[in-house]
Design a protein around this motif. Structure first.
Motif, short mmCIF file in Angstrom:
data_model
loop_
_atom_site.label_atom_id
_atom_site.label_comp_id
_atom_site.label_asym_id
_atom_site.label_seq_id
_atom_site.Cartn_x
_atom_site.Cartn_y
_atom_site.Cartn_z
N GLY A 186 0.84 -1.21 0.00
CA GLY A 186 0.00 0.00 0.00
C GLY A 186 0.87 1.24 0.00
O GLY A 186 1.39 1.65 1.04
N THR A 187 1.02 1.83 -1.20
CA THR A 187 1.84 3.05 -1.30
C THR A 187 0.93 4.26 -1.51
O THR A 187 1.07 5.01 -2.47
CB THR A 187 2.86 2.95 -2.46
OG1 THR A 187 2.15 2.59 -3.65
CG2 THR A 187 3.96 1.96 -2.15
N TYR B 64 7.70 -1.85 -8.14
CA TYR B 64 6.46 -2.59 -7.83
C TYR B 64 6.62 -4.05 -8.23
O TYR B 64 7.13 -4.36 -9.32
CB TYR B 64 5.27 -1.96 -8.55
CG TYR B 64 4.83 -0.67 -7.86
CD1 TYR B 64 3.92 -0.70 -6.82
CD2 TYR B 64 5.35 0.56 -8.25
CE1 TYR B 64 3.53 0.47 -6.17
CE2 TYR B 64 4.97 1.73 -7.61
CZ TYR B 64 4.06 1.67 -6.58
OH TYR B 64 3.68 2.83 -5.94
N ASP C 117 0.93 -2.55 -4.84
CA ASP C 117 -0.23 -1.67 -4.80
C ASP C 117 -0.83 -1.71 -6.20
O ASP C 117 -0.11 -1.59 -7.19
CB ASP C 117 0.19 -0.22 -4.43
CG ASP C 117 -1.01 0.65 -4.06
OD1 ASP C 117 -2.02 0.60 -4.78
OD2 ASP C 117 -0.93 1.38 -3.06
N CYS D 128 -2.04 -0.67 3.63
CA CYS D 128 -3.23 -0.73 2.77
C CYS D 128 -4.48 -0.63 3.66
O CYS D 128 -4.41 -0.88 4.85
CB CYS D 128 -3.24 -2.04 1.99
SG CYS D 128 -3.15 -3.49 3.04
#
Ligand code: NAD
Length: 336
Positions: free
Chosen positions: A157-158, A194, A180, A211
Motif C-alpha cells: 500500500g503506497t 512494484y 499496490d 493498505c
C-alpha cells in the motif's frame, strides 16, 4: 440560522484529548458538541436520538442495525474522525440517506513515523534495554540488532502513508519494493519497484503494511504469505488489525520464521484499546499469547496520536460537518 449554529453533534468514544482538540477547533463553529465516552454500536446508538450529526472513531461499529437506529433518531450525517471507514456499512448508510464523511489525511507523517519507531524498537530491542537498565541489568546479551542500511523493505500500500514510509526508509539507504494496484506518482523519483505479493514476501527483510482493510485485504497476511516470507523477517502493521491473520503470524513467530512483529493495530482491538484495563484480566488468549513474545511490540492504535494529527482531525471533522450543512456536499464524502 442561530438554530443551525447550535446543531448538536454526538461525539462517541470521546477521550479527554478529543474534548481538548474539538473544543479548540469548535471556537469558530460553535456546534453543540456532546461527548460520550462509550463506543457507538447497536446498543448505544439510541443515545444519539435527535442528534443530526454523529462523530465516530475507528473502533465504533456502524453496522446496518446501528445505522437504522441512528436514522430513526434523526441522524443524517456520520462524521468519522479517522481515515479508515471499514467499520461503516456504507450500503446501509446510503439506504437510510445518511451521509458519511471522513478525514482522509490528517497527518500521514504521524503514522509513517510510528511504523519506523516500531521497527527501530524491535531491531535494537530498546523495549527490553529500557527495562534492563532501570533494573540495574547492563548486560547486552539478547540485544543484538542489525544495520537497516542496505536492507530491502517491502511496502504493501503506497498511498499517503505508505509513500511517506518509503521516503523515510529510502533515507536509511534501503531498497524499496512495493505492492499496490495503483502506482504512486512519486514512486519513480523515490526508486520504488512494484512487484507481485509473493515476490515482495520473498525479497523483503522488513515488511510494512499500509493498505486499507477491505474484503480483498482481510487476512492478506495469512499462512501462505508467512510461508513465502524470508526467515527472520520484521513485520510491521499500522494499517488495520484484520489485514493480518493473527493465528498464522503466531505460528510464524513460534517457528522463528517471523523474526519480529510490530503492531499498532489488532483484529480484536475494539474490546481492548483506548482503555485502562491494567486492573482487569485480559480475556483474549490470542492477544495474551502475543504479549509473551520478547520480539513483539504492540502499541494500542496510537500511530495517529500526535498534536498535529489531533488538531487536523478536529478541524477537518468540523469543516466536513460545515460543508455538508451549508452545501449538502463535501470533498471528504465516503461513497459506496
Ligand atoms: P490511502 O488510501 O492513501 O492508501 C492506501 C493504499 O493502499 C492505496 O494506494 C491503495 O491503492 C492501496 N491498496 C488497496 N488495496 C491494496 C492491496 N490489496 N494491496 C496493496 N495495496 C492496496 O490510505 P492511507 O492514508 O495511506 O492509510 C492507509 C491505512 O492506514 C488506512 O486505510 C487506515 O486503515 C490505516 N491508518 C491507521 C492509523 C493508525 O493510527 N494506526 C491512522 C491512519 C490510517
Amino acid at each position: 440560522m442561530p438554530q443551525l449554529c447550535a446543531m448538536k453533534v454526538a461525539i462517541f468514544s470521546a477521550r479527554p484529548y478529543d474534548r481538548a482538540f474539538f473544543d479548540a477547533a469548535n471556537a469558530s463553529h460553535r456546534y453543540d458538541l456532546v461527548y460520550l465516552d462509550t463506543h457507538l454500536n447497536k446498543t448505544t446508538a439510541a443515545l444519539a436520538a435527535e442528534f443530526p450529526v454523529v462523530c465516530a472513531f475507528a473502533n465504533d461499529t456502524l453496522d446496518a442495525t446501528t445505522l437504522a437506529i441512528l436514522a430513526e433518531g434523526g441522524t443524517y450525517l456520520v462524521a468519522l474522525r479517522c481515515a479508515g471507514y471499514n467499520n461503516v456499512d456504507l450500503q446501509a448508510a446510503q439506504s437510510h440517506n445518511i451521509r458519511v464523511v471522513h478525514v482522509p489525511a490528517y497527518s500521514p507523517f504521524a503514522i509513517a513515523e510510528h511504523a519506523v519507531a516500531l521497527l527501530l524498537t524491535l531491531n535494537r530491542k530498546t523495549h527490553r534495554a529500557y527495562n534492563r537498565v532501570r533494573d540495574g541489568n547492563f548486560s547486552l546479551d539478547g540485544l543484538l540488532g542489525f544495520d537497516i542500511h542496505g536492507l530491502t523493505v517491502g511496502i504493501i500500500g503506497t498511498g499517503k502513508i505508505g509513500i511517506k514510509f518509503a521516503r523515510i526508509m529510502r533515507g536509511f539507504g534501503c531498497e524499496i519494493i512495493a505492492c499496490d494496484p495503483i502506482k504512486h506518482p512519486d514512486s519513480d523519483e523515490i526508486g520504488i519497484r512494484y512487484v507481485e505479493p509473493d515476490e515482495l514476501y520473498a525479497l523483503s527483510d522488513i515488511i510494512s503494511l499500509h493498505c486499507p482493510l477491505t474484503p480483498y485485504t482481510h487476512h492478506l497476511i495469512n499462512t501462505h504469505a508467512v510461508q513465502q516470507m524470508k526467515c527472520g523477517v520484521t513485520l510491521i502493521n499500522t494499517s488495520r488489525g484484520a489485514v493480518i491473520d493473527t493465528h498464522a503470524v503466531i505460528v510464524g513467530l513460534k517457528s522463528g520464521h517471523i523474526g519480529s512483529l510490530g503492531l499498532d493495530v489488532y483484529e480484536e482491538e475494539a474490546d481492548l484499546f483506548f482503555q485502562d484495563l491494567s486492573n482487569d484480566i485480559i480475556k483474549d488468549d490470542v492477544f495474551a499469547r502475543l504479549l509473551l513474545f520478547p520480539n513483539v511490540v504492540i502499541t494500542s492504535h496510537q500511530a495517529f496520536f500526535t498534536r498535529n494529527a489531533l488538531q487536523n482531525i478536529a478541524e477537518t471533522t468540523l469543516e466536513n460537518i460545515n460543508d455538508i450543512r451549508m452545501t449538502g456536499s463535501c470533498k471528504n464524502m465516503v461513497r459506496v
